[in-house]
Design an enzyme around this catalytic site. Sequence first.
Site, PDB file in Angstrom:
ATOM      1  N   GLU A  96      -8.628  -8.274   5.289  1.00 27.45           N
ATOM      2  CA  GLU A  96      -8.306  -7.967   5.461  1.00 27.45           C
ATOM      3  C   GLU A  96      -6.941  -6.940   4.775  1.00 27.45           C
ATOM      4  OE1 GLU A  96      -9.496  -4.529   8.121  1.00 27.45           O
ATOM      5  OE2 GLU A  96     -11.224  -3.972   6.985  1.00 27.45           O
ATOM      6  N   ASN A 123     -16.420  -6.843  11.265  1.00 28.69           N
ATOM      7  CA  ASN A 123     -15.534  -6.720  11.957  1.00 28.69           C
ATOM      8  C   ASN A 123     -14.550  -7.006  13.103  1.00 28.69           C
ATOM      9  OD1 ASN A 123     -12.569  -6.243  12.117  1.00 28.69           O
ATOM     10  ND2 ASN A 123     -12.369  -4.996  10.849  1.00 28.69           N
ATOM     11  N   HIS A 175     -14.394   2.830   9.137  1.00 26.43           N
ATOM     12  CA  HIS A 175     -13.594   2.838   9.704  1.00 26.43           C
ATOM     13  C   HIS A 175     -14.577   4.493  10.418  1.00 26.43           C
ATOM     14  CE1 HIS A 175      -9.830   3.089  11.028  1.00 26.43           C
ATOM     15  NE2 HIS A 175      -9.620   4.292  11.097  1.00 26.43           N
ATOM     16  N   ARG A 215      -1.082  -9.074  15.559  1.00 28.53           N
ATOM     17  CA  ARG A 215      -1.394  -9.049  17.269  1.00 28.53           C
ATOM     18  C   ARG A 215      -2.946  -9.166  17.461  1.00 28.53           C
ATOM     19  NH1 ARG A 215      -1.637  -2.577  15.905  1.00 28.53           N
ATOM     20  NH2 ARG A 215      -0.482  -2.840  14.725  1.00 28.53           N
ATOM     21  N   ARG A 262      -3.097  -9.011  10.379  1.00 22.65           N
ATOM     22  CA  ARG A 262      -1.761  -8.059  10.322  1.00 22.65           C
ATOM     23  C   ARG A 262      -0.425  -8.730  10.546  1.00 22.65           C
ATOM     24  NH1 ARG A 262      -1.773  -2.853  11.748  1.00 22.65           N
ATOM     25  NH2 ARG A 262      -3.501  -2.196  11.847  1.00 22.65           N
ATOM     26  N   THR A 279      -5.775   1.347  11.333  1.00 23.40           N
ATOM     27  CA  THR A 279      -5.260   1.493   9.402  1.00 23.40           C
ATOM     28  C   THR A 279      -5.809   2.923   9.616  1.00 23.40           C
ATOM     29  OG1 THR A 279      -6.037  -0.585   9.108  1.00 23.40           O
ATOM     30  CG2 THR A 279      -5.740   0.942   7.537  1.00 23.40           C
ATOM     31  N   HIS A 285      -8.878  -9.150  10.075  1.00 20.84           N
ATOM     32  CA  HIS A 285      -7.558  -8.010   9.492  1.00 20.84           C
ATOM     33  C   HIS A 285      -6.783  -9.017   9.893  1.00 20.84           C
ATOM     34  CE1 HIS A 285      -5.038  -4.234   9.101  1.00 20.84           C
ATOM     35  NE2 HIS A 285      -3.906  -5.523   8.012  1.00 20.84           N
ATOM     36  N   GLU A 293     -13.222   0.699  -0.720  1.00 18.21           N
ATOM     37  CA  GLU A 293     -14.315   0.220   0.321  1.00 18.21           C
ATOM     38  C   GLU A 293     -13.601   1.887   0.791  1.00 18.21           C
ATOM     39  OE1 GLU A 293     -13.554  -0.721   5.309  1.00 18.21           O
ATOM     40  OE2 GLU A 293     -13.261  -1.967   3.890  1.00 18.21           O
ATOM     41  N   ASP A 336     -11.867  -8.255  14.253  1.00 10.80           N
ATOM     42  CA  ASP A 336     -10.554  -8.000  15.236  1.00 10.80           C
ATOM     43  C   ASP A 336     -10.698  -7.532  16.643  1.00 10.80           C
ATOM     44  OD1 ASP A 336      -9.944  -8.210  12.085  1.00 10.80           O
ATOM     45  OD2 ASP A 336      -9.240  -6.416  12.114  1.00 10.80           O
ATOM     46  N   HIS A 337     -11.135  -7.023  16.907  1.00 10.47           N
ATOM     47  CA  HIS A 337     -11.272  -6.502  18.791  1.00 10.47           C
ATOM     48  C   HIS A 337     -11.960  -7.670  19.564  1.00 10.47           C
ATOM     49  CE1 HIS A 337      -9.557  -2.428  17.888  1.00 10.47           C
ATOM     50  NE2 HIS A 337     -10.620  -2.774  16.618  1.00 10.47           N
TER      51      HIS A 337
END
Length: 242
Positions: free
Chosen positions: A72, A9, A192, A51, A47, A103, A45, A153, A11-12
């Site tokens: 996602e 992932n 997660h 963001r 969103r 999430t 993801h 998931e 995203d970060h």
Amino acid sequence: MPPARLFVNIDHLATLREARGGVEPDPVAGAAVCELAGAAGIVCHLREDRRHINDRDLRLLRELIKTELDLEMALTDEMVRIAVETLPELVTLVPEKRQELTTEGGLDVIGARSRLLEAIPEFTRQGIEVSLFVDPVREQIEAAVEVGADAIELHTGEYANARGEARKAQLDRLAAAATLGHTLGLRVNAGHGLDLGNVGPVAALPEISDLSIGHALVSRAVFVGLDRAVTDLLAAFRAARP
């Protein structure tokens, strides 16, 4: 049985970029590094408030990555439209709250049943597989089958946050949920809160197909580099399930 596959992932990476409002680090470039290091797929993801990952990121990811793309997304009309236009290999439907940092909890499949019955055929017609991010709860997993999902998931957050006997109890919940999902014909993924220190027992569960890891991997990459963070996780997967 082969090791579980790693989906990274990113995203970060985008979160770091947005902290300065600039262009670095580019999550698309990061995705390429992860693929070269052996990741089986990339997760992002998109969103509603954009963001971190934005529409440009998603478009370039679809064009450039060579493995699989897992988008996602919240179950909204806008996101369904974007997914159908983008054609990821997989969409993972998640709950989304405006103020949450990440999430929180699994999707209420039972409560969203009517909307899922409308949306999932749209994805299926386009050849997009559908996964539902769920807590390890029998009723939600059975509902995932009823609405026509291809995969689930399992939300591993409670396992990741627990310690000692409490963690063992959470692992037992995940194991039972994975067995149930597999028995019902679903592909079973998990994610997660997983990191190099806690992922082994989850990766060892024989029914688990893919593991989605983001924050911990990017955090470790600050110290050891992105490619090393990926290869170390892959080594842990192989050790857990040779």
